[in-house]
Design a protein around this motif. Structure first.
Motif, short mmCIF file in Angstrom:
data_model
loop_
_atom_site.label_atom_id
_atom_site.label_comp_id
_atom_site.label_asym_id
_atom_site.label_seq_id
_atom_site.Cartn_x
_atom_site.Cartn_y
_atom_site.Cartn_z
N ARG A 171 0.65 -1.16 0.24
CA ARG A 171 0.09 -0.33 -0.12
C ARG A 171 0.42 1.29 -0.11
O ARG A 171 0.34 2.37 -0.10
N LYS A 172 1.80 0.68 0.22
CA LYS A 172 3.11 2.08 0.21
C LYS A 172 3.52 2.15 -1.23
O LYS A 172 4.46 2.80 -1.80
N GLY A 173 3.42 2.00 -2.59
CA GLY A 173 3.94 1.78 -3.79
C GLY A 173 5.02 1.22 -3.85
O GLY A 173 5.86 0.99 -4.96
N ILE A 174 5.36 -0.16 -3.06
CA ILE A 174 6.77 -0.22 -3.36
C ILE A 174 5.94 -2.53 -3.88
O ILE A 174 5.81 -2.86 -2.78
N ARG A 175 7.10 -2.47 -4.46
CA ARG A 175 6.34 -4.54 -5.17
C ARG A 175 8.25 -5.06 -4.83
O ARG A 175 9.41 -4.30 -4.37
N VAL A 176 7.69 -6.36 -3.69
CA VAL A 176 8.83 -7.06 -3.01
C VAL A 176 8.55 -8.29 -3.76
O VAL A 176 7.82 -9.22 -3.96
N ASN A 177 9.62 -9.01 -4.72
CA ASN A 177 9.36 -10.11 -5.42
C ASN A 177 10.83 -10.71 -5.19
O ASN A 177 11.89 -10.26 -5.06
N CYS A 178 10.70 -11.71 -5.61
CA CYS A 178 12.17 -12.81 -5.46
C CYS A 178 12.34 -14.02 -6.52
O CYS A 178 11.41 -14.21 -6.76
N VAL A 179 13.38 -14.02 -7.57
CA VAL A 179 14.22 -14.51 -8.56
C VAL A 179 15.22 -15.76 -7.52
O VAL A 179 15.32 -15.08 -7.05
N CYS A 180 14.95 -17.26 -8.00
CA CYS A 180 15.75 -18.43 -6.95
C CYS A 180 16.42 -18.45 -8.85
O CYS A 180 16.17 -19.69 -9.34
N PRO A 181 17.23 -18.71 -8.66
CA PRO A 181 18.02 -19.05 -9.47
C PRO A 181 18.52 -20.38 -8.75
O PRO A 181 18.58 -21.14 -8.54
N GLY A 182 18.76 -21.32 -10.38
CA GLY A 182 18.73 -22.97 -10.79
C GLY A 182 20.65 -22.72 -11.05
O GLY A 182 21.14 -21.21 -10.89
N PRO A 183 21.55 -23.48 -11.13
CA PRO A 183 22.81 -23.34 -11.17
C PRO A 183 23.32 -22.70 -12.80
O PRO A 183 22.67 -22.79 -13.54
N THR A 184 23.95 -21.98 -11.97
CA THR A 184 24.70 -20.56 -13.05
C THR A 184 25.90 -20.50 -13.37
O THR A 184 26.67 -20.19 -12.59
N ARG A 185 26.00 -20.49 -14.85
CA ARG A 185 27.70 -20.66 -14.82
C ARG A 185 27.84 -18.62 -14.84
O ARG A 185 28.29 -18.62 -15.27
N THR A 186 28.17 -18.75 -14.07
CA THR A 186 29.12 -17.26 -12.89
C THR A 186 30.32 -17.74 -13.40
O THR A 186 30.85 -19.07 -13.73
N PRO A 187 31.14 -16.56 -13.63
CA PRO A 187 32.66 -16.45 -13.49
C PRO A 187 32.89 -17.46 -12.13
O PRO A 187 33.59 -18.59 -12.00
N ALA A 188 32.38 -16.94 -11.22
CA ALA A 188 32.97 -18.08 -9.90
C ALA A 188 32.48 -19.84 -10.15
O ALA A 188 33.25 -20.85 -8.88
N VAL A 189 31.32 -19.64 -10.66
CA VAL A 189 30.55 -21.91 -10.99
C VAL A 189 31.20 -22.22 -12.12
O VAL A 189 32.26 -22.80 -11.33
N GLU A 190 32.21 -21.47 -12.37
CA GLU A 190 33.01 -22.08 -13.89
C GLU A 190 33.79 -22.45 -13.51
O GLU A 190 34.31 -23.66 -13.62
N ALA A 191 35.15 -21.43 -12.55
CA ALA A 191 36.02 -22.14 -11.51
C ALA A 191 35.20 -22.97 -10.70
O ALA A 191 36.74 -24.05 -10.56
N SER A 192 34.42 -23.39 -10.09
CA SER A 192 34.49 -24.33 -9.08
C SER A 192 34.28 -25.73 -9.92
O SER A 192 34.52 -27.02 -9.74
N TYR A 193 33.98 -25.69 -11.10
CA TYR A 193 33.37 -27.02 -12.24
C TYR A 193 35.15 -27.43 -12.60
O TYR A 193 35.54 -28.59 -12.46
N ALA A 194 36.41 -26.44 -13.06
CA ALA A 194 37.37 -26.78 -13.41
C ALA A 194 38.19 -27.35 -12.23
O ALA A 194 38.76 -27.89 -12.12
N GLY A 196 36.55 -28.97 -9.86
CA GLY A 196 36.30 -30.27 -9.35
C GLY A 196 34.56 -30.16 -8.96
O GLY A 196 34.74 -32.00 -8.07
N GLU A 197 34.60 -29.83 -7.92
CA GLU A 197 34.02 -29.07 -7.02
C GLU A 197 32.46 -29.42 -7.31
O GLU A 197 31.76 -30.30 -6.31
N ARG A 198 31.98 -28.90 -8.49
CA ARG A 198 30.94 -29.18 -9.16
C ARG A 198 31.14 -29.90 -10.60
O ARG A 198 31.81 -29.26 -10.95
N ASP A 199 29.52 -30.85 -10.73
CA ASP A 199 29.86 -31.49 -12.64
C ASP A 199 29.20 -30.78 -13.27
O ASP A 199 27.37 -30.63 -12.72
#
Ligand SMILES: NC(=O)c1ccc[n+]([C@@H]2O[C@H](COP(=O)([O-])OP(=O)(O)OC[C@H]3O[C@@H](n4cnc5c(N)ncnc54)[C@H](O)[C@@H]3O)[C@@H](O)[C@H]2O)c1
Length: 258
Positions: A171-194, A196-199
């Motif tokens: 009622r104050k004019g503010i909307r609040v939502n949430c986005v829930c990513p699944g496994p996402t190919r960020t540079p940090a996740v790519e490094a984790s693949y490299a 061998g921590e994740r496949d």
């Protein structure tokens, strides 16, 4: 161009990271004035100069730092009309009985308390003006069992927080939502693949769509929820996971069809 108002600023905490930086770039493309706020000021400045944004230091685990960043944005850049609460402390998989309790406390302080403090600090100026939109970044670990046993519950708290703020501030004019990513190919996740921590092969096999999420896929969902196109959407949780959640029960019946 699809921003809320011509003068408003979009702030992205954790905006120097993989998903945050991709989101910042999309919001710039959509015409927002963007502030990248991150613990790592050097990387925040590098990303900001790459896309024509501003940068500031923030440690969401420190309330004073968050309050100072919110005041700096208001004073130096302009009214904050959009907030992406993206900064988080990540975790590698393990069993609950192997949890390092100091690490658990860091995750709670950053992901739960830090997100709450971020929403209230940047939301204060939205409340004064009676407009704004906020997207929190959860995770599909908030929606199902996983071996991220401190991180997952912290993301569940962010989902609850999203709903609470959506109810409190609608009622104050503010909307609040949430986005829930699944496994996402960020540079940090790519490094984790490299390392061998994740496949990535195992993770891809668990998706209905047969590919992992690109950071820009998450950014597009965030940009939509922040925009006027989503003016009647609040309190929702949107997985961006290439169909990882929806495919889970298929393993009971021999897996997804080719
Ligand atoms: N990458 C994935 O597969 C994935 C999946 C689900 C959810 N997520 C969520 O997406 C968001 C972004 O993750 P990412 O993969 O881009 O991670 P990332 O590590 O690339 O980026 C995180 C950013 O947050 C910043 N940060 C960390 N602690 C901070 C603090 N206390 N204050 C301010 N900034 C801080 C880091 O410096 C970094 O720039 C997080 O909320 C994460 O939980 C990521």
């Amino acid at each position: 161009m699809d921003r809320t108002t011509s003068a408003d600023v979009a702030v992205i905490t954790g905006g120097a990271g993989g998903i945050g930086a991709a989101t910042a770039a999309i919001l710039r493309e959509d015409g927002w004035r963007v502030v990248i706020a991150d613990l790592d000021l050097d990387r925040a400045q590098a990303e900001a100069s790459r896309i024509g944004a501003s940068a500031c230091a923030i440690d969401i685990a420190d309330k004073q730092s968050v309050d100072e960043a919110a005041a700096w944005v208001e004073r130096e850049i302009g009214p904050c009309g959009a907030l992406v609460a993206c900064a988080a402390h990540l975790e590698n998989p393990h069993r609950p009985e192997a949890q390092d309790i100091a690490e658990f406390d860091r995750i709670v302080a950053t992901n739960i308390r830090g997100t709450f403090v971020t929403l209230t600090a940047f939301g204060a100026s939205m409340l004064r003006r009676g407009r704004g939109s906020i997207v929190t970044i959860g995770s599909i670990t908030a929606l199902n069992s996983s071996p991220l046993v401190a991180y997952g519950p912290s993301k569940s708290a962010i989902l609850a927080m999203t709903r609470d703020f959506a109810g409190a501030w609608g009622r104050k004019g503010i909307r609040v939502n949430c986005v829930c990513p699944g496994p996402t190919r960020t540079p940090a996740v790519e490094a984790s693949y490299a390392r061998g921590e994740r496949d990535p092969g195992i993770m891809t096999a668990q998706t209905a769509l047969g590919h992992l999420v690109d950071p820009r896929d998450v950014g597009h969902a965030v940009a939509f929820l922040l925009s006027e196109r989503a003016r009647s959407i609040t309190g929702t949780v949107l997985p961006v996971d290439a169909g990882t959640l929806v495919s889970q029960l298929w393993s009971l019946y021999g897996g997804l069809p080719a």
